[in-house]
Motif scaffolding. Structure first.
Motif, PDB file in Angstrom:
ATOM      1  N   TYR A   1      93.712  19.285 -38.847  1.00 31.10           N
ATOM      2  CA  TYR A   1      94.065  20.758 -38.294  1.00 31.10           C
ATOM      3  C   TYR A   1      92.703  21.234 -37.852  1.00 31.10           C
ATOM      4  N   GLY A   2      91.659  21.353 -38.402  1.00 24.21           N
ATOM      5  CA  GLY A   2      90.383  21.949 -38.080  1.00 24.21           C
ATOM      6  C   GLY A   2      89.762  20.975 -36.902  1.00 24.21           C
ATOM      7  N   GLY A   3      89.920  19.808 -36.910  1.00 23.87           N
ATOM      8  CA  GLY A   3      89.513  18.841 -35.861  1.00 23.87           C
ATOM      9  C   GLY A   3      90.220  19.076 -34.649  1.00 23.87           C
ATOM     10  N   ALA A   4      91.629  19.407 -34.764  1.00 25.16           N
ATOM     11  CA  ALA A   4      92.513  19.835 -33.590  1.00 25.16           C
ATOM     12  C   ALA A   4      91.942  20.975 -33.006  1.00 25.16           C
ATOM     13  N   VAL A   5      91.916  22.081 -33.702  1.00 25.41           N
ATOM     14  CA  VAL A   5      91.506  23.159 -33.309  1.00 25.41           C
ATOM     15  C   VAL A   5      90.121  23.188 -32.713  1.00 25.41           C
TER      16      VAL A   5
ATOM     17  N   ILE B   1      89.151  24.041 -28.869  1.00 27.31           N
ATOM     18  CA  ILE B   1      88.127  24.952 -28.536  1.00 27.31           C
ATOM     19  C   ILE B   1      87.072  24.506 -27.550  1.00 27.31           C
ATOM     20  N   GLU B   2      86.703  23.373 -28.074  1.00 28.19           N
ATOM     21  CA  GLU B   2      85.482  22.809 -27.318  1.00 28.19           C
ATOM     22  C   GLU B   2      86.094  22.472 -25.787  1.00 28.19           C
ATOM     23  N   LEU B   3      87.382  21.874 -25.634  1.00 30.19           N
ATOM     24  CA  LEU B   3      87.772  21.423 -24.529  1.00 30.19           C
ATOM     25  C   LEU B   3      87.745  22.687 -23.398  1.00 30.19           C
TER      26      LEU B   3
END
Length: 138
Positions: free
Chosen positions: A81-85, A89-91
């Protein structure tokens, strides 16, 4: 000898150099792609640092719960979940940075072109004055 036209151009050039021109001249010494890439790298690193700090704050806020349940927490789910968020955000930050920095570069390039045209006009006025003085001396 100073004419009113030369004084106006010198004041305009000086105001630009001391104001927004310092940023514009620094920005346009790069090619557009290099400037945008530099801004993307800055944004990428800033987002990573921000996410690390926010994650540290969240863990510190819930430290008692984390320590009590350290062996039973669903770490894989949190990481997924944190990686997806994080990637989202990065993108988003990179897309916004690309658009904003490209627009800033284009606007700076236009102002710098105006600056160089005014500078060229001022140099032409000086050359005309020198030619007039040489003809007057002969």
């Amino acid at each position: 000898m100073l004419s009113e036209e030369k004084i106006k151009k010198m004041i305009r050039l000086s105001d630009y150099e001391n104001g927004q021109g310092s940023t514009d001249l620094r920005r346009t010494k790069y090619r557009k792609t290099d400037y945008v890439r530099l801004q993307i790298i800055k944004t990428f690193l800033s987002v990573i640092l921000s996410v690390i700090l926010i994650l540290a704050l969240i863990v510190m806020y819930h430290l008692e719960y984390v320590l009590q349940n350290a062996l039973m927490l669903p770490y894989r789910a949190y990481i997924a979940y944190g990686g997806a968020v994080f990637l989202l955000i990065e993108l988003l930050a990179i897309i916004v940075t690309c658009r904003v920095s490209a627009r800033q570069y284009d606007e700076s390039k236009i102002r710098v072109k105006e600056y160089y045209v005014t500078l060229h006009d001022l140099l032409e006025l000086y050359e005309k004055e020198e030619q007039g003085q040489e003809e007057g001396a002969l």
